[in-house]
Design a protein around this motif. Structure first.
Motif, mmCIF file in Angstrom:
data_model
loop_
_atom_site.group_PDB
_atom_site.id
_atom_site.type_symbol
_atom_site.label_atom_id
_atom_site.label_comp_id
_atom_site.label_asym_id
_atom_site.label_seq_id
_atom_site.Cartn_x
_atom_site.Cartn_y
_atom_site.Cartn_z
ATOM 1 N N SER A 224 46.396 45.785 43.926
ATOM 2 C CA SER A 224 46.568 44.727 42.923
ATOM 3 C C SER A 224 47.810 43.879 43.163
ATOM 4 O O SER A 224 47.759 42.648 43.087
ATOM 5 C CB SER A 224 46.620 45.349 41.516
ATOM 6 N N TYR A 225 48.965 44.506 43.484
ATOM 7 C CA TYR A 225 50.193 43.724 43.620
ATOM 8 C C TYR A 225 50.183 42.830 44.856
ATOM 9 O O TYR A 225 50.924 41.848 44.918
ATOM 10 C CB TYR A 225 51.432 44.637 43.609
ATOM 11 N N LEU A 226 49.352 43.138 45.853
ATOM 12 C CA LEU A 226 49.218 42.257 47.009
ATOM 13 C C LEU A 226 48.157 41.190 46.766
ATOM 14 O O LEU A 226 48.292 40.050 47.214
ATOM 15 C CB LEU A 226 48.853 43.070 48.263
ATOM 16 N N ARG A 227 47.101 41.562 46.063
ATOM 17 C CA ARG A 227 46.027 40.620 45.767
ATOM 18 C C ARG A 227 46.524 39.495 44.877
ATOM 19 O O ARG A 227 46.114 38.347 45.026
ATOM 20 C CB ARG A 227 44.891 41.371 45.069
ATOM 21 N N GLN A 228 47.429 39.819 43.949
ATOM 22 C CA GLN A 228 47.881 38.838 42.962
ATOM 23 C C GLN A 228 49.053 38.001 43.445
ATOM 24 O O GLN A 228 49.384 36.986 42.838
ATOM 25 C CB GLN A 228 48.273 39.564 41.670
ATOM 26 N N CYS A 229 49.711 38.425 44.535
ATOM 27 C CA CYS A 229 50.899 37.718 45.022
ATOM 28 C C CYS A 229 50.495 36.601 45.979
ATOM 29 O O CYS A 229 49.638 36.790 46.853
ATOM 30 C CB CYS A 229 51.829 38.696 45.721
#
Length: 267
Positions: A224-229
């Motif tokens: 999630s934290y890579l997908r959203q960044c």
């Protein structure tokens, strides 16, 4: 001393590694290789150096295999249950834009870049992968030593390959094969392990230089934290700074702060 270390199958794997390492070493001295000839002539420098390198690689293997890879031991509000490095990390304020998720297995709050390993039954900080050959996770604490171990192991394997080749004088006869079967098998095993160690070392040096992990590299679309960044890699600070912090930092890193800075400067 080493919480969460799987001792059952781990003992078999570590015994197999130790047996292979010393078994191949003995085979190189039992056959007419360069090391055997030097030993017989009283030139002990290279034989002793080779045995010392093998011993060093085995010791590094056990250190990486048995050490804490970076287990998440408690939630951020349970400061009394963690060590000094974790206290310093927890005392830093996590940016309000970053949400810490709770693990669905051990129910602890996971720091950013942590992942639960079902084999070890722990959440591991800066999780890279679970390595079946060391029967332990590779994480924030032992990843640098894992690369050092791979480098030392590769030096030993390349030297062993040259030594084994020096003892192989191929002849088309059954008697020759009977007398040299062990050395030939050792040479083939060394070639296989050299290819694997080279691929692993190159790939992990690349990951360290770009400040990413095997898990993040392979599963970016699921994290999630890579997908959203918007930034392709929010933790990348340049090759030299990445390598310096990876190999020389003596403390745990609050990845939430670095992520927040990269997200704020994303174009």
């Amino acid at each position: 001393m080493w919480p969460g270390v799987p001792w059952g199958s781990g003992c078999l794997v570590r015994a197999a590694h130790t047996g292979l390492s010393w078994g191949i070493t003995v085979a190189l001295f039992l056959h007419p290789t360069d090391l055997r000839r030097q030993e017989e002539q009283g030139e002990l420098l290279q034989p002793l150096l080779f045995v010392s390198l093998v011993l060093c690689s085995v010791l590094l293997y056990f250190i990486v295999s048995l050490m804490d890879p970076g287990y998440v031991e408690s939630d951020g509000d349970q400061k009394e249950a963690v060590n000094e490095e974790q206290k310093a990390m927890i005392s830093q304020q996590v940016p309000s834009t970053v949400w810490l998720r709770r693990c669905g297995y051990c129910f602890l709050k996971q720091p950013m870049r942590a992942k639960h390993c079902q084999a070890c039954r722990h959440c591991v900080r800066r999780y890279d992968h679970h390595c079946p050959w060391i029967e332990n996770c590779v994480g924030e604490r032992n990843h640098p030593l894992f690369i050092v171990y791979l480098a030392v192991q590769l030096v030993v394997l390349m030297w062993a390959m040259q030594v084994a080749w020096s003892g192989l004088n191929f002849e088309q006869s059954w008697a020759w094969l009977q007398h040299n079967a062990l050395l030939l098998l050792s040479f083939l095993a060394i070639v296989l392990f050299t290819v694997v160690a080279t691929l692993l070392l190159v790939s992990h040096l690349y990951l360290a230089a770009s400040n990413t992990t095997t898990w993040e590299f392979m599963s970016r679309h699921r994290i999630s934290y890579l997908r959203q960044c918007e930034a392709e890699n929010p933790f990348d600070q340049g090759i030299f700074r990445n390598l310096w912090k990876f190999f020389c930092a003596c403390r745990l890193v609050t990845w939430e702060n670095l992520y927040s800075q990269a997200e704020g400067h994303a174009v």
